[in-house]
Design a protein around this motif. Structure first.
Motif, mmCIF file in Angstrom:
data_model
loop_
_atom_site.group_PDB
_atom_site.id
_atom_site.type_symbol
_atom_site.label_atom_id
_atom_site.label_comp_id
_atom_site.label_asym_id
_atom_site.label_seq_id
_atom_site.Cartn_x
_atom_site.Cartn_y
_atom_site.Cartn_z
ATOM 1 N N SER A 199 0.828 -1.201 0.000
ATOM 2 C CA SER A 199 0.000 0.000 0.000
ATOM 3 C C SER A 199 0.867 1.257 0.000
ATOM 4 C CB SER A 199 -0.930 -0.001 1.219
ATOM 5 O OG SER A 199 -1.661 1.183 1.308
ATOM 6 N N VAL A 202 -5.925 5.497 -1.951
ATOM 7 C CA VAL A 202 -5.246 4.201 -1.916
ATOM 8 C C VAL A 202 -5.743 3.390 -0.725
ATOM 9 C CG1 VAL A 202 -3.022 3.050 -1.616
ATOM 10 C CG2 VAL A 202 -3.205 5.046 -3.117
ATOM 11 N N THR A 203 -5.915 4.048 0.416
ATOM 12 C CA THR A 203 -6.380 3.363 1.614
ATOM 13 C C THR A 203 -7.813 2.856 1.447
ATOM 14 O OG1 THR A 203 -4.971 4.737 3.014
ATOM 15 C CG2 THR A 203 -6.797 3.600 4.094
ATOM 16 N N GLY A 216 -7.884 1.113 -2.654
ATOM 17 C CA GLY A 216 -6.713 0.423 -3.176
ATOM 18 C C GLY A 216 -6.152 0.997 -4.455
ATOM 19 N N ILE A 267 -7.341 -3.166 -7.989
ATOM 20 C CA ILE A 267 -7.506 -4.526 -7.480
ATOM 21 C C ILE A 267 -7.983 -5.404 -8.638
ATOM 22 C CG2 ILE A 267 -8.771 -5.987 -5.860
ATOM 23 C CD1 ILE A 267 -6.799 -4.101 -4.499
ATOM 24 N N LEU A 313 -7.282 -1.011 2.354
ATOM 25 C CA LEU A 313 -7.891 -2.015 1.485
ATOM 26 C C LEU A 313 -6.879 -3.045 0.997
ATOM 27 C CD1 LEU A 313 -10.576 -2.875 0.199
ATOM 28 C CD2 LEU A 313 -9.890 -1.612 -1.843
ATOM 29 N N TYR A 314 -5.636 -2.649 0.804
ATOM 30 C CA TYR A 314 -4.632 -3.628 0.377
ATOM 31 C C TYR A 314 -4.507 -4.757 1.402
ATOM 32 C CZ TYR A 314 -2.659 -1.443 -3.797
ATOM 33 O OH TYR A 314 -2.476 -0.963 -5.066
ATOM 34 N N TYR A 322 -5.760 -8.675 0.452
ATOM 35 C CA TYR A 322 -4.800 -9.776 0.341
ATOM 36 C C TYR A 322 -4.916 -10.775 1.492
ATOM 37 C CZ TYR A 322 -2.662 -7.640 -3.710
ATOM 38 O OH TYR A 322 -2.457 -7.144 -4.976
ATOM 39 N N SER A 332 -13.043 -0.324 -6.166
ATOM 40 C CA SER A 332 -11.610 -0.632 -6.227
ATOM 41 C C SER A 332 -11.223 -1.285 -7.543
ATOM 42 C CB SER A 332 -11.214 -1.551 -5.066
ATOM 43 O OG SER A 332 -11.829 -2.824 -5.213
#
Length: 543
Positions: free
Chosen positions: A29, A43-44, A47, A51, A183-184, A188, A264
């Protein structure tokens, strides 16, 4: 009850793996923040909108297949008063994702929104959007409570570990890696959690079916007591069944967790594919819970160490899945089973925490409270919000209510209040602030007057077919659906009436307190800039 040390070690190792993946994803991230064209908060929250479809399908499935889904389906199938026909979770969630992909993914993703509340903010403004956050936030907290309670009950049975300790540790791990990577980390870790859930739950099926304590299924199919697990749907109960089916099938369309996955994706088409593919996988993931609940209902518990009376008579129907794993399967397999529940819980908790934090930060803090907030400040607001929502859900999880009941309740407010608003703001041009406010008030008022046994709210409105059971009034009329439709009709009707009133000058323009139609006139009256070189031509023509 003694602590199952080998099982505890396995679960600790699983938690460490998940934590390690979450930390690794948080570093990914950080790299994305440097290379992505969007802001750090983008990004938070979504993502960086990169994605992949495969990861998107896994994270969507893992979010929907939570502790409430796994334990709730098993509880319903096992309960003598319900049975297989009341296991509405798998078909309802599949329908939910199909509808999301067909009708909601494209209008949301094509406009590059960050949260579910963005379209409301663009059309209705900040104040009304803030009121929508409240039911969404309450719903998310109830969902967190539901799945943490599911995990606590499961660990206490299989590992001999205190339910409170299990809830606290699981919540802490989920909060920590969501706190770090947004979100990363959520996406994952969901991939690993999904595969663990899939293999461990399906591995349990043959062992439960072939357990010595479970009678021959063919015998039950040929006997009248087949209803012990298949159940029956009486005409008097049809309204309640339909209401709960529609609640889960349509109410999920108002979850921020769904739109976090949609938004995303790299494109609208990818978002639609993600939803449609996840619909099939979510349905398949409901099969183990249904089978385990059915086998538990025909099992001879006197042949197990659990003994008599059976779980339902002890008031432990909500814990039937961990009980079945503990007493109808080998010890090593029951440990894998608890791992699958832990994976399901964390994969949903992290998504919910990020959803609530994203809406508060993006739609309240950034637009109303601190318009000049820096990206670093916004990231810390997201983290604090994650912590607070997690603590609130953890506190409610200690109450130990029925998992299935909390599961339904978490969707209730979204279905009755936010869903009609979302349909109108995305698909109806005529909807305006006046209609939205009236619809909100009507939906909230009717839902509160209908009562709720879990929250201890007595019903004021008694719909046809209501019954009093053990001193508690239960509504068998599809009242939630009625409330949702009343709210939807109110939004449309009031919006059209007000629009006609102002346009036909039946209502004085000075009464447009929300400046809905004044703004439209101002926008229509704005001069459109002409292309360079055309100004002189136009001026000559006028002369």
């Amino acid at each position: 009850m003694a602590v199952n040390v080998p099982g505890l070690v396995v679960v600790v190792i699983f938690y460490i793996i998940i934590l390690f993946i979450g930390i690794w994803a948080s570093r990914k991230s950080k790299k994305a923040e440097k290379t992505c064209a969007g802001t750090k908060s983008e990004v938070t929250i979504v993502g960086g909108r990169n994605i992949s479809v495969l990861v998107g399908v896994f994270t969507t499935t893992a979010t929907w297949v939570g502790g409430g889904y796994i334990l709730g389906n098993a509880e319903v199938v096992y309960s003598p008063k319900q049975g297989l026909i009341w296991a509405i979770g798998p078909p309802a969630f599949a329908i939910n994702l199909i509808l999301g992909g067909l009708f909601f993914a494209k209008p949301m993703r094509s406009k590059c929104y960050l949260t579910m509340l963005d379209p409301f903010q663009h059309r209705y403004g900040n104040m009304f959007t803030a009121t929508l956050l409240l039911p969404a936030l309450v719903s998310d907290i109830l969902w967190v409570a539901c799945i943490l309670a599911a995990l606590g009950g499961t660990m206490s049975i299989i590992l001999g570990l205190s339910s409170a300790v299990s809830i606290i540790i699981s919540a802490a791990v989920s909060i920590f890696y969501t706190f770090l990577g947004g979100l990363y980390s959520v996406a994952y870790t969901d991939v690993i959690q999904f595969f663990f859930m899939f293999f461990s739950l399906f591995l349990c099926i043959p062992f439960v079916v072939l357990s010595p304590a479970v009678a021959d299924i063919s015998v039950h199919l040929n006997q009248s007591n087949v209803n012990s697990w298949v159940g029956e749907l009486k005409l008097a109960d049809a309204g309640k069944w339909a209401d709960e089916m529609l609640l889960l099938a349509l109410g999920g369309l108002a979850y921020q967790a769904l739109y976090q996955r949609i938004l995303s994706a790299a494109s609208s088409a990818q978002a639609q594919i993600t939803c449609l593919a996840a619909a099939g996988v979510v349905f398949i993931m409901g099969i183990p819970s249904v089978v385990i609940g059915a086998m538990a209902s025909i099992a001879d518990w006197n042949q197990t160490a659990y003994g008599l009376p059976p779980p339902f008579e002890r008031g432990e129907a909500g814990k039937i899945l961990p009980l079945a794993l503990q007493y109808l399967t080998p010890t090593w397999l029951s440990v894998l089973g608890i791992g699958s529940v832990a994976a399901a819980v964390m994969s949903s908790v992290d998504s919910i925490l990020l959803s609530s934090a994203s809406m508060f930060t993006q739609n309240i803090y950034k637009t109303t409270l601190r318009k000049q907030a820096s990206e670093r400040e916004l990231q810390w607001v997201i983290r604090v919000a994650i912590l607070l929502v997690g603590l609130a859900g953890m506190g409610l999880a200690f109450k130990g209510e029925s998992v299935f009941a909390l599961w339904l309740l978490s969707t209730d407010l979204l279905y009755c209040i936010i869903l009609p608003q979302l349909i109108c703001v995305l698909h109806l041009i005529c909807a305006n602030s006046y209609g939205a406010i009236c619809g909100y008030i009507v939906g909230l008022l009717l839902r509160l007057l209908s009562g709720d046994s879990i929250l201890g709210i007595p019903p004021v409105l008694l719909f046809p077919g209501w019954r009093e059971e053990d001193g508690v009034i239960t509504q068998y009329f599809p009242y939630r659906t009625l409330v949702m439709l009343c709210s939807l009709i109110c939004i449309i009707t009031v919006s059209k009436m007000v629009e006609v009133g102002f346009h036909q000058q039946l209502i004085p323009q000075s009464w447009d307190l929300l400046r809905v139609f004044k703004k439209k006139k101002e926008n229509q009256g704005e001069e459109v800039p002409l292309p360079q070189g055309e100004e002189n031509t136009t001026l000559s023509a006028r002369l």
